[in-house]
Design a protein around this motif. Sequence first.
Motif, PDB file in Angstrom:
ATOM      1  N   VAL A 145       1.029  -1.110  -0.015  1.00 40.14           N
ATOM      2  CA  VAL A 145       0.001  -0.048  -0.141  1.00 40.14           C
ATOM      3  C   VAL A 145       0.634   1.221   0.081  1.00 40.14           C
ATOM      4  CG1 VAL A 145      -1.643   1.487   1.136  1.00 40.14           C
ATOM      5  CG2 VAL A 145      -1.891  -1.180   1.112  1.00 40.14           C
ATOM      6  N   TYR A 146       0.673   2.194  -0.782  1.00 37.04           N
ATOM      7  CA  TYR A 146       1.368   3.080  -1.110  1.00 37.04           C
ATOM      8  C   TYR A 146       0.788   4.667  -0.436  1.00 37.04           C
ATOM      9  CZ  TYR A 146       4.390   6.531  -3.781  1.00 37.04           C
ATOM     10  OH  TYR A 146       5.160   7.571  -4.160  1.00 37.04           O
ATOM     11  N   LEU A 147       1.420   5.627   0.034  1.00 35.60           N
ATOM     12  CA  LEU A 147       1.049   6.958   0.250  1.00 35.60           C
ATOM     13  C   LEU A 147       2.277   7.812   0.167  1.00 35.60           C
ATOM     14  CD1 LEU A 147       2.072   7.730   3.400  1.00 35.60           C
ATOM     15  CD2 LEU A 147       0.155   6.459   3.949  1.00 35.60           C
ATOM     16  N   CYS A 148       1.923   9.159   0.016  1.00 33.57           N
ATOM     17  CA  CYS A 148       2.804  10.056   0.019  1.00 33.57           C
ATOM     18  C   CYS A 148       2.663  10.944   1.427  1.00 33.57           C
ATOM     19  CB  CYS A 148       2.712  11.218  -1.082  1.00 33.57           C
ATOM     20  SG  CYS A 148       4.013  12.681  -1.061  1.00 33.57           S
ATOM     21  N   SER A 149       3.634  10.840   2.333  1.00 32.13           N
ATOM     22  CA  SER A 149       3.398  11.293   3.672  1.00 32.13           C
ATOM     23  C   SER A 149       2.969  12.907   3.811  1.00 32.13           C
ATOM     24  CB  SER A 149       4.505  11.021   4.606  1.00 32.13           C
ATOM     25  OG  SER A 149       4.535  11.381   5.839  1.00 32.13           O
ATOM     26  N   ASN A 150       3.580  13.632   2.902  1.00 34.04           N
ATOM     27  CA  ASN A 150       3.430  15.077   3.020  1.00 34.04           C
ATOM     28  C   ASN A 150       3.232  15.645   1.638  1.00 34.04           C
ATOM     29  OD1 ASN A 150       3.677  17.648   4.766  1.00 34.04           O
ATOM     30  ND2 ASN A 150       4.855  18.162   3.166  1.00 34.04           N
ATOM     31  N   ASN A 151       2.340  16.402   1.431  1.00 28.93           N
ATOM     32  CA  ASN A 151       2.256  16.870   0.024  1.00 28.93           C
ATOM     33  C   ASN A 151       2.529  18.440  -0.261  1.00 28.93           C
ATOM     34  OD1 ASN A 151       0.602  14.395  -0.977  1.00 28.93           O
ATOM     35  ND2 ASN A 151      -0.769  14.948   0.862  1.00 28.93           N
ATOM     36  N   THR A 152       3.681  18.699  -0.856  1.00 31.41           N
ATOM     37  CA  THR A 152       4.175  19.812  -0.756  1.00 31.41           C
ATOM     38  C   THR A 152       3.497  20.846  -1.482  1.00 31.41           C
ATOM     39  OG1 THR A 152       5.553  19.442  -2.867  1.00 31.41           O
ATOM     40  CG2 THR A 152       6.591  18.848  -0.811  1.00 31.41           C
ATOM     41  N   ILE A 153       2.932  20.615  -2.506  1.00 27.70           N
ATOM     42  CA  ILE A 153       1.888  21.474  -3.498  1.00 27.70           C
ATOM     43  C   ILE A 153       0.677  22.108  -2.628  1.00 27.70           C
ATOM     44  CG2 ILE A 153       0.495  21.606  -5.496  1.00 27.70           C
ATOM     45  CD1 ILE A 153       2.558  19.786  -6.979  1.00 27.70           C
ATOM     46  N   TYR A 154       0.040  20.928  -2.189  1.00 26.82           N
ATOM     47  CA  TYR A 154      -1.260  21.426  -1.380  1.00 26.82           C
ATOM     48  C   TYR A 154      -1.465  21.536   0.008  1.00 26.82           C
ATOM     49  CZ  TYR A 154      -3.085  20.324  -6.086  1.00 26.82           C
ATOM     50  OH  TYR A 154      -3.138  20.323  -7.572  1.00 26.82           O
ATOM     51  N   GLY A 155      -0.152  21.317   0.421  1.00 28.75           N
ATOM     52  CA  GLY A 155       0.178  21.763   1.994  1.00 28.75           C
ATOM     53  C   GLY A 155      -0.891  20.713   3.250  1.00 28.75           C
ATOM     54  N   THR A 156      -0.703  19.490   2.671  1.00 27.50           N
ATOM     55  CA  THR A 156      -1.268  18.512   3.451  1.00 27.50           C
ATOM     56  C   THR A 156      -0.261  17.502   3.950  1.00 27.50           C
ATOM     57  OG1 THR A 156      -2.320  16.985   1.720  1.00 27.50           O
ATOM     58  CG2 THR A 156      -3.881  18.596   2.282  1.00 27.50           C
ATOM     59  N   GLU A 157      -0.929  16.795   5.147  1.00 30.77           N
ATOM     60  CA  GLU A 157       0.079  15.738   5.704  1.00 30.77           C
ATOM     61  C   GLU A 157      -0.477  14.675   6.477  1.00 30.77           C
ATOM     62  OE1 GLU A 157       4.444  15.895   8.178  1.00 30.77           O
ATOM     63  OE2 GLU A 157       3.192  17.565   8.677  1.00 30.77           O
ATOM     64  N   TRP A 158      -0.229  13.522   6.332  1.00 32.54           N
ATOM     65  CA  TRP A 158      -0.560  12.302   7.074  1.00 32.54           C
ATOM     66  C   TRP A 158      -0.259  12.432   8.561  1.00 32.54           C
ATOM     67  CZ3 TRP A 158      -3.698   8.197   5.545  1.00 32.54           C
ATOM     68  CH2 TRP A 158      -3.973   8.074   3.980  1.00 32.54           C
ATOM     69  N   GLN A 159      -1.303  12.874   9.412  1.00 35.76           N
ATOM     70  CA  GLN A 159      -1.042  12.828  11.032  1.00 35.76           C
ATOM     71  C   GLN A 159      -0.690  11.439  11.633  1.00 35.76           C
ATOM     72  OE1 GLN A 159      -0.445  16.256  11.799  1.00 35.76           O
ATOM     73  NE2 GLN A 159      -1.409  16.511   9.744  1.00 35.76           N
ATOM     74  N   THR A 160      -1.420  10.445  11.153  1.00 33.59           N
ATOM     75  CA  THR A 160      -1.101   9.117  11.662  1.00 33.59           C
ATOM     76  C   THR A 160      -1.310   8.253  10.326  1.00 33.59           C
ATOM     77  OG1 THR A 160      -3.762   8.685  12.135  1.00 33.59           O
ATOM     78  CG2 THR A 160      -2.129   9.481  13.834  1.00 33.59           C
TER      79      THR A 160
END
Length: 360
Positions: A145-160
């Motif tokens: 399962v794949y994710l991007c932890s922090n999104n530089t362009i849109y300013g979102t981040e997985w908190q957990t």
Amino acid sequence: MYNRVINFAAGPSTLPLEVLEEIREDLMNYKGTGMSVMEMSHRSKTYLSIFDDTKKTLRRVMSIPDDYEILFIQGGATEQFSAIPLNLLAGGKGYYLVTGSFANKAYKEALRYGDAICLYDGSAKSYRHIPNENEYVLPKEASYVYLCSNNTIYGTEWQTYPDTKDIPLVADMSSDIMSRPIDISKFGLIYAGAQKNMGIAGLAAVIIRKDLIGKHSSITPTLMQYSIQAKGDSMYNTPPTFSIYVLGLMAKWVEKMGGLEAMQKRNEEKAKLLYDYLDQSSFYEGRADRESRSMMNVSFFTPSKELDDKFVKESIEAGMSNLKGHREAGGLRASIYNAMTIDNVKVLIEFMKKFEKENA
């Protein structure tokens, strides 16, 4: 002293002044060798000492378990969009949590090599949101399962992070690696381009559980095979020597600053200052949903594109740079990675107050 601007770039990004000064000190003659690190053979005793020390420091700072291999690979993070499915898919299925532009690019690249499935698509919400566990259903079986932890362009981040149990969780941590402690054992593979929190461009660090190595597809190019990179200790060919040297300096700087716990506290304080100001303002609008906000990239708008452009122009005149939002998203963005100081964030906030007063 150096007439430097306050650099809010998303990457390559600002570096700590003391790290730059150490680089400058060593640039012409590294530790009495009579040459720069850039000139050394990667097989030389001096460079191998730099290389080994970088790996040991990174393992110590990030608490990387012994059953994980650390690879230093050229091609940056983008090359890993292809390398991951080529090395891990192995005829199975890869599931992608698409919460931003780079996760979407990774998903589309995986489609070229096998069965890639979009588990969650955040584009309908303009990538303002990180999903909770009720918004997607994790598979019972998968290659990863794949994710991007922090999104530089849109300013979102997985908190957990999702609990994928026995399924390897793969994470692109290019823009929030070393910004906070993480439990490496919860992941099968972590990778990051170095040019945000780890140093300079030209290097991707790949942290992979050893039992996942050696499962590559037969069409995987030699240099993309994790088994080849691991066997050669990242030196099948000439590695990005100077980038690795700088990564070592950055890891030592994080350790000197108090480690990842201290770095998290520092980053939370910076982000809170900036978000608190945005929240009380009727002039600026934050892009990301509050519960999804990034500590690293604060994305926001003024009331119009014209004012966004004026903000960028006047911020440059005020000694700041790179506050223009990404071309894909528009608006404004302040990247406040580890090396960004609290005092510099305060300078930005004072500028924002002045701009709001003059343009509201």
